[in-house]
Enzyme design. Structure first.
Site, PDB file in Angstrom:
ATOM      1  N   ALA A 143       4.450   4.184   2.928  1.00  0.00           N
ATOM      2  CA  ALA A 143       3.963   2.944   2.314  1.00  0.00           C
ATOM      3  C   ALA A 143       4.131   1.803   3.316  1.00  0.00           C
ATOM      4  CB  ALA A 143       4.763   2.633   1.044  1.00  0.00           C
ATOM      5  N   LYS A 144       3.556   0.686   3.024  1.00  0.00           N
ATOM      6  CA  LYS A 144       3.782  -0.515   3.840  1.00  0.00           C
ATOM      7  C   LYS A 144       3.457  -1.733   3.010  1.00  0.00           C
ATOM      8  CE  LYS A 144       4.900  -1.310   8.195  1.00  0.00           C
ATOM      9  NZ  LYS A 144       5.646  -0.358   9.039  1.00  0.00           N
ATOM     10  N   GLY A 145       4.147  -2.831   3.296  1.00  0.00           N
ATOM     11  CA  GLY A 145       3.867  -4.078   2.597  1.00  0.00           C
ATOM     12  C   GLY A 145       3.546  -5.168   3.600  1.00  0.00           C
ATOM     13  N   VAL A 150       0.861  -1.180   0.000  1.00  0.00           N
ATOM     14  CA  VAL A 150       0.000   0.000   0.000  1.00  0.00           C
ATOM     15  C   VAL A 150       0.893   1.225   0.000  1.00  0.00           C
ATOM     16  CG1 VAL A 150      -1.712   1.331   1.303  1.00  0.00           C
ATOM     17  CG2 VAL A 150      -1.866  -1.167   1.246  1.00  0.00           C
ATOM     18  N   ASP A 157      10.114  -4.959   8.735  1.00  0.00           N
ATOM     19  CA  ASP A 157       9.072  -4.737   9.743  1.00  0.00           C
ATOM     20  C   ASP A 157       8.918  -6.092  10.457  1.00  0.00           C
ATOM     21  OD1 ASP A 157       7.044  -2.527  10.557  1.00  0.00           O
ATOM     22  OD2 ASP A 157       5.794  -4.303  10.426  1.00  0.00           O
TER      23      ASP A 157
END
Ligand code: GLU
Length: 424
Positions: free
Chosen positions: A112-114, A67, A153
């Site tokens: 953003a992040k995955g 995202v 993360d």
């Protein structure tokens, strides 16, 4: 973390918590609805299904997300989470938090992040490598040193970042160190990156205690979570002279009012068969919910989202909460803590040391010139201290708590860039 923690409960939704704070900040700033509408939702959501050949020869399909919340301040930045419970709403919230976090520490990135729905603890190294490479290929047009830069993360670390840089570089036909941060030192990583989030938590704790007029030697601290962030926060906070009286991980909570030697605990985990605290000596075993309610000066939730909720916020005894994890407190619990007079250093400030040093890593990769650990730490500490003071002063100015102040400062900055750049 495990089901032992009440996080991951479908009763709470981190995106809802994020949106509630966002709306409060919009109101305080009197932000134009059009800009609020743009920033409330992510710019881009990519969903992929990654087929992986498992060690037994079968093929398993894993769902992955990336995202991108915003890129108004620069390329989007944020980690990749490998977890069995990861879901799209969670990744959307985490991506938005990255936008606010980068704005607060004044680094030129969007957010953003995955996430990949998998259980890394039950997968072999080979399976994890094939999964990480598959995810990188699926996201090859999203990732890029000038467009979107992933990092570690929960459930990922330097090894996964090494596979990403290798796979991405192969696809692009050239070494692309700056496509990902949190890499191993020999592969373009930065000194100090592994410790950076915990170090920022320590700086936040030290600064907050000073504001409260509490000497570190008079304070006690409980840390929830003993992964990268929790264990390093605990070690650095104890080095400040604060007594660590409680720690926890997937195996439970561990309490000793006389103090826990964090270095011993780290060593214990390293050598234990399950790589956790199970069986750690000279402590009483307690549950994770009891841990959060222990008598202490500082509580550092450094495990996962939705740990401090309206169900337990009334029972929290800490005077200061420094959020090492992203989203450990639900929006509904904020008001209860405020009423109790607990000072909360919010996640988007307290754990921003990690992405700050990720930025330094990216800068070093692009310069091709590598800094000493001392320089990295000095600059990161300074960035954290300045960000803390800004948010602390904004809280006084707007007569709000530090969480609301952090959203106000971040949203103000990002919305200004949006206005100046225009939409198209
Ligand atoms: N995953 C970390 C965070 O939530 C670090 C992100 C990064 O370094 O890009 O802040």
């Amino acid at each position: 973390m495990s089901s032992q923690l009440n996080g991951g409960s479908p009763r709470y939704n981190p995106l809802e918590s994020m949106n509630r704070r966002f709306d409060t900040a919009v109101e305080i700033l009197g932000l134009d609805k059009q800009f609020a509408d743009v920033l409330r939702v992510p710019d881009k959501v990519v969903i992929c299904n990654i087929p992986v050949t498992m060690d037994d020869g079968t093929i398993k399909v894993f769902e992955g997300f990336r995202v991108v919340h915003s890129d108004h301040l620069g390329p989007s930045k944020g980690g990749i989470r490998f977890s069995p419970d990861v879901n799209l709403d969670e990744v959307k919230a985490l991506a938005a938090w990255m936008t606010w976090k980068c704005a607060i520490v004044n680094i030129p990135y969007g957010g953003a992040k995955g996430g990949v729905k998998c259980d890394p603890r039950s997968m072999s190294k080979g399976e994890l490598e094939r999964l990480t490479r598959g995810y990188t290929i699926a996201m090859k047009d999203v990732f890029g040193p000038e467009s979107d830069i992933p990092a570690p993360d929960m459930g990922t670390g330097p090894q996964e970042m090494a596979w990403i840089v290798d796979e991405y570089s192969k696809v692009k036909g050239q070494n692309a160190w700056a496509v990902v941060t949190g890499k191993p030192i020999v592969l373009g990583g930065s000194l100090g990156r592994v410790e950076a989030t915990g170090r920022g938590v320590m700086v936040s704790t030290r600064t907050a205690l000073a504001k409260m007029g509490i000497k570190p030697s008079e304070a006690t601290c409980v840390v929830q979570g003993f992964g990268n962030v929790g264990s390093i926060s605990a070690r650095l906070i104890s080095q400040m002279g604060v007594k660590i009286v409680g720690i926890s991980d997937v195996s439970g909570g561990y309490y000793n009012p006389e103090g826990i030697d964090v270095n011993d605990a780290v060593e214990y985990v390293k050598n234990s068969p399950k790589r956790n605290l199970e069986g750690f000596p000279n402590v009483s075993l307690i549950s994770n919910s009891e841990l959060l309610e222990l008598n202490c000066t500082v509580l550092v939730p450094a495990a996962m989202e939705d740990q401090i909720t309206p169900e337990n916020a009334h029972n929290i005894k800490a005077k200061l909460i420094v959020e090492g994890a992203n989203g450990p407190t639900t929006a509904a619990a904020d008001a209860i803590l405020e009423e109790k007079g607990v000072l909360v250093v919010p996640d988007i400030l307290a754990n921003a040391g990690g992405v700050t040093v990720s930025y330094f890593e990216w800068v070093q990769n692009r310069l091709g010139y590598y800094w000493t650990e001392e320089r990295v730490n000095r600059r990161a500490d300074r960035a954290m201290k300045i960000a803390f003071e800004n948010i602390y002063n904004a809280a006084a100015k707007y007569k709000v708590n530090m969480r609301v102040a952090a959203y106000v400062v971040a949203l103000d900055k990002v919305s200004q860039t949006l206005k100046l750049r225009g939409l198209f």
